[in-house]
Design a protein around this motif. Structure first.
Motif, PDB file in Angstrom:
ATOM      1  N   MET A 180      -3.769 -42.723  16.493  1.00  0.00           N
ATOM      2  CA  MET A 180      -2.785 -43.183  15.535  1.00  0.00           C
ATOM      3  C   MET A 180      -2.047 -44.367  16.104  1.00  0.00           C
ATOM      4  O   MET A 180      -1.679 -44.383  17.267  1.00  0.00           O
ATOM      5  N   ASN A 181      -1.806 -45.360  15.286  1.00  0.00           N
ATOM      6  CA  ASN A 181      -1.167 -46.577  15.738  1.00  0.00           C
ATOM      7  C   ASN A 181       0.320 -46.498  15.499  1.00  0.00           C
ATOM      8  O   ASN A 181       0.774 -46.481  14.376  1.00  0.00           O
ATOM      9  N   LYS A 182       1.120 -46.429  16.579  1.00  0.00           N
ATOM     10  CA  LYS A 182       2.553 -46.332  16.427  1.00  0.00           C
ATOM     11  C   LYS A 182       3.267 -47.608  16.849  1.00  0.00           C
ATOM     12  O   LYS A 182       4.477 -47.702  16.729  1.00  0.00           O
ATOM     13  N   SER A 183       2.549 -48.584  17.415  1.00  0.00           N
ATOM     14  CA  SER A 183       3.194 -49.751  17.959  1.00  0.00           C
ATOM     15  C   SER A 183       3.776 -50.620  16.865  1.00  0.00           C
ATOM     16  O   SER A 183       3.190 -50.804  15.818  1.00  0.00           O
ATOM     17  N   LYS A 184       4.974 -51.106  17.113  1.00  0.00           N
ATOM     18  CA  LYS A 184       5.621 -52.040  16.207  1.00  0.00           C
ATOM     19  C   LYS A 184       5.802 -53.331  16.970  1.00  0.00           C
ATOM     20  O   LYS A 184       6.632 -53.431  17.860  1.00  0.00           O
ATOM     21  N   ARG A 185       5.028 -54.344  16.675  1.00  0.00           N
ATOM     22  CA  ARG A 185       5.086 -55.572  17.436  1.00  0.00           C
ATOM     23  C   ARG A 185       4.619 -56.728  16.575  1.00  0.00           C
ATOM     24  O   ARG A 185       3.942 -56.548  15.572  1.00  0.00           O
ATOM     25  N   LYS A 186       4.966 -57.906  17.016  1.00  0.00           N
ATOM     26  CA  LYS A 186       4.499 -59.106  16.347  1.00  0.00           C
ATOM     27  C   LYS A 186       3.072 -59.389  16.802  1.00  0.00           C
ATOM     28  O   LYS A 186       2.732 -59.207  17.969  1.00  0.00           O
ATOM     29  N   LEU A 187       2.225 -59.820  15.858  1.00  0.00           N
ATOM     30  CA  LEU A 187       0.845 -60.118  16.218  1.00  0.00           C
ATOM     31  C   LEU A 187       0.792 -61.297  17.180  1.00  0.00           C
ATOM     32  O   LEU A 187       1.617 -62.220  17.119  1.00  0.00           O
ATOM     33  N   THR A 188      -0.181 -61.275  18.079  1.00  0.00           N
ATOM     34  CA  THR A 188      -0.386 -62.400  18.985  1.00  0.00           C
ATOM     35  C   THR A 188      -0.964 -63.581  18.216  1.00  0.00           C
ATOM     36  O   THR A 188      -1.410 -63.447  17.066  1.00  0.00           O
ATOM     37  N   ASP A 189      -0.966 -64.740  18.846  1.00  0.00           N
ATOM     38  CA  ASP A 189      -1.510 -65.939  18.188  1.00  0.00           C
ATOM     39  C   ASP A 189      -2.975 -65.738  17.822  1.00  0.00           C
ATOM     40  O   ASP A 189      -3.422 -66.146  16.747  1.00  0.00           O
ATOM     41  N   SER A 190      -3.737 -65.123  18.706  1.00  0.00           N
ATOM     42  CA  SER A 190      -5.162 -64.913  18.423  1.00  0.00           C
ATOM     43  C   SER A 190      -5.355 -63.925  17.281  1.00  0.00           C
ATOM     44  O   SER A 190      -6.250 -64.098  16.442  1.00  0.00           O
ATOM     45  N   GLU A 191      -4.513 -62.900  17.214  1.00  0.00           N
ATOM     46  CA  GLU A 191      -4.596 -61.944  16.117  1.00  0.00           C
ATOM     47  C   GLU A 191      -4.217 -62.593  14.785  1.00  0.00           C
ATOM     48  O   GLU A 191      -4.837 -62.337  13.743  1.00  0.00           O
ATOM     49  N   MET A 192      -3.198 -63.450  14.825  1.00  0.00           N
ATOM     50  CA  MET A 192      -2.809 -64.163  13.614  1.00  0.00           C
ATOM     51  C   MET A 192      -3.909 -65.115  13.156  1.00  0.00           C
ATOM     52  O   MET A 192      -4.160 -65.269  11.956  1.00  0.00           O
ATOM     53  N   LYS A 193      -4.589 -65.730  14.111  1.00  0.00           N
ATOM     54  CA  LYS A 193      -5.684 -66.635  13.778  1.00  0.00           C
ATOM     55  C   LYS A 193      -6.806 -65.894  13.066  1.00  0.00           C
ATOM     56  O   LYS A 193      -7.393 -66.394  12.087  1.00  0.00           O
ATOM     57  N   TYR A 212      -3.354 -56.542   6.101  1.00  0.00           N
ATOM     58  CA  TYR A 212      -4.378 -57.188   6.920  1.00  0.00           C
ATOM     59  C   TYR A 212      -4.523 -58.664   6.551  1.00  0.00           C
ATOM     60  O   TYR A 212      -4.638 -59.523   7.418  1.00  0.00           O
ATOM     61  N   LEU A 213      -4.515 -58.955   5.253  1.00  0.00           N
ATOM     62  CA  LEU A 213      -4.712 -60.333   4.800  1.00  0.00           C
ATOM     63  C   LEU A 213      -3.524 -61.230   5.137  1.00  0.00           C
ATOM     64  O   LEU A 213      -3.687 -62.441   5.307  1.00  0.00           O
ATOM     65  N   ASN A 214      -2.340 -60.651   5.242  1.00  0.00           N
ATOM     66  CA  ASN A 214      -1.138 -61.435   5.473  1.00  0.00           C
ATOM     67  C   ASN A 214      -0.632 -61.362   6.909  1.00  0.00           C
ATOM     68  O   ASN A 214       0.484 -61.794   7.190  1.00  0.00           O
ATOM     69  N   GLY A 215      -1.453 -60.824   7.799  1.00  0.00           N
ATOM     70  CA  GLY A 215      -1.105 -60.846   9.210  1.00  0.00           C
ATOM     71  C   GLY A 215       0.012 -59.909   9.602  1.00  0.00           C
ATOM     72  O   GLY A 215       0.738 -60.167  10.555  1.00  0.00           O
ATOM     73  N   ARG A 216       0.164 -58.814   8.867  1.00  0.00           N
ATOM     74  CA  ARG A 216       1.184 -57.838   9.227  1.00  0.00           C
ATOM     75  C   ARG A 216       0.639 -56.755  10.147  1.00  0.00           C
ATOM     76  O   ARG A 216       1.390 -56.130  10.886  1.00  0.00           O
ATOM     77  N   ILE A 217      -0.679 -56.551  10.067  1.00  0.00           N
ATOM     78  CA  ILE A 217      -1.341 -55.570  10.924  1.00  0.00           C
ATOM     79  C   ILE A 217      -2.550 -56.246  11.561  1.00  0.00           C
ATOM     80  O   ILE A 217      -3.291 -56.962  10.883  1.00  0.00           O
ATOM     81  N   ALA A 218      -2.745 -56.015  12.852  1.00  0.00           N
ATOM     82  CA  ALA A 218      -3.860 -56.641  13.560  1.00  0.00           C
ATOM     83  C   ALA A 218      -5.192 -56.050  13.100  1.00  0.00           C
ATOM     84  O   ALA A 218      -5.313 -54.847  12.873  1.00  0.00           O
ATOM     85  N   LEU A 219      -6.178 -56.924  12.973  1.00  0.00           N
ATOM     86  CA  LEU A 219      -7.531 -56.487  12.634  1.00  0.00           C
ATOM     87  C   LEU A 219      -8.181 -55.834  13.852  1.00  0.00           C
ATOM     88  O   LEU A 219      -8.004 -56.288  14.976  1.00  0.00           O
ATOM     89  N   ASN A 220      -8.948 -54.769  13.603  1.00  0.00           N
ATOM     90  CA  ASN A 220      -9.737 -54.180  14.668  1.00  0.00           C
ATOM     91  C   ASN A 220     -11.211 -54.204  14.259  1.00  0.00           C
ATOM     92  O   ASN A 220     -11.565 -54.657  13.168  1.00  0.00           O
ATOM     93  N   THR A 221     -12.072 -53.729  15.134  1.00  0.00           N
ATOM     94  CA  THR A 221     -13.508 -53.804  14.881  1.00  0.00           C
ATOM     95  C   THR A 221     -13.902 -53.118  13.580  1.00  0.00           C
ATOM     96  O   THR A 221     -14.644 -53.667  12.761  1.00  0.00           O
TER      97      THR A 221
END
Length: 247
Positions: A1-14, A51-60
Motif C-alpha cells: 500500500m502506498n502511504k507516501s505523501k510527496r511531490k513527484l520528482t522531475d523524472s516522474e513528472m516528465k 496519473y495524467l496530471n502528475g499527482r501520483i507517480a507512474l509505476n510499471t
C-alpha cells in the motif's frame, strides 16, 4: 500500500507529462474519456486523472495498463520500461506480451491486480462536508493518498478510525487506527457501516446503521457505547467498503 505523501520528482513528472501528451493525441481516435479509461484499466476515473496530471507517480504496472489502453508500447511512455522488464531485444514483443499475457513468465514481471484505486485519506471534519468539497478537492488537501483494492467510485475517500467505539469483542471490529475506505455513491441499507454527520456536530462519525421500522440508530460496535437515535438530524455521507489495518 502506498502511504507516501510527496511531490513527484522531475523524472516522474516528465513521465506523467509524456503520458498526458500521448493521451491527448490518442483519446479522440480511440473514443476514450477518463471514465471509460478507468473502467478499462480497473481503476477509478479520479485515479486516471491523478496519473495524467502528475499527482501520483507512474509505476510499471500502471504504464503497462496505459500502454494497452492507448495502443502504444510501454517504452513510448517510459523509454526505460523495456530495460526494467528485461526485454531489450524486441520492444514490439514486449508490447504484444503485455497486451495479451501470452506467457506466465512474461506476465510475472507485470501482473496487474484486478482492481486498484487511489483515494484521499481525509479528516473526520473534511468527511462531514465531503459532498460540498469533493468536486474542488485538491491533492494537497488530503493527509495522504492511499492505494486500495476496494471497488469504489470516483468520489471515494479513506478515513482513519479514532477511539474504540467501533472495537468489538466479537464479530466485525474496526479498531482504533484502522483505515476505512468509504464510497459516497453506494446505497446504504440496514446493517451498513456508514460515515454519518449529525447536524449539531462538526465531525463525521462511523457507526453501524440500524433501521428498525420507523426508528433509526447509529450503533457502535463496542457494546460499552450507547446507540445514537437519528430522526432527520443526520446525513449519511457514505458506506464503508473495506477496512485496512497498517501494522
Amino acid at each position: 500500500m502506498n502511504k507516501s505523501k510527496r511531490k513527484l520528482t522531475d523524472s516522474e513528472m516528465k513521465l506523467s507529462e509524456g503520458l498526458r501528451r500521448i493521451w491527448l493525441a490518442k483519446k479522440g481516435e480511440l473514443g476514450l474519456n477518463q471514465e471509460k479509461a478507468g473502467a478499462a484499466m480497473g481503476m477509478t476515473q479520479g485515479a486516471v486523472g491523478h496519473y495524467l496530471n502528475g499527482r501520483i507517480a507512474l509505476n510499471t504496472e500502471t504504464i503497462i495498463k496505459f500502454a494497452r489502453l492507448l495502443h502504444v508500447e510501454p517504452s513510448d511512455i517510459d523509454p526505460n520500461q523495456v530495460v526494467k522488464l528485461g526485454r531489450r531485444s524486441n520492444p514490439s514483443a514486449l508490447t504484444e506480451n503485455a497486451m495479451q499475457g501470452v506467457s506466465n513468465a512474461s506476465r510475472s514481471h507485470f501482473s496487474i491486480p484486478p482492481h486498484r484505486s487511489t483515494v484521499p485519506l481525509i479528516s473526520s471534519v473534511q468527511a462531514g462536508g465531503w459532498a460540498e468539497v469533493v468536486d474542488n478537492f485538491q491533492p494537497g488537501d488530503a493527509e495522504e493518498w492511499r492505494e486500495t483494492t476496494a471497488k469504489v467510485g470516483p468520489n471515494a475517500f479513506a478515513l482513519r478510525i479514532e477511539g474504540d467505539s467501533m472495537t468489538s469483542p466479537t464479530g466485525v471490529s474496526i479498531p482504533h487506527g484502522s483505515i476505512v475506505i468509504v464510497d459516497p455513491d453506494v446505497e446504504y441499507t440496514n446493517g451498513s457501516i456508514v460515515v454519518a454527520k449529525l447536524i449539531d456536530v462538526q465531525e463525521a462519525t462511523i457507526k453501524k446503521l440500524v433501521i428498525d421500522g420507523p426508528n433509526r440508530y447509529l450503533k457502535p460496535l463496542n457494546p460499552n457505547y450507547a446507540p445514537i437515535p437519528i430522526n432527520g438530524n443526520c446525513r449519511i455521507v457514505g458506506v464503508a467498503k473495506k477496512v485496512e489495518i497498517d501494522l
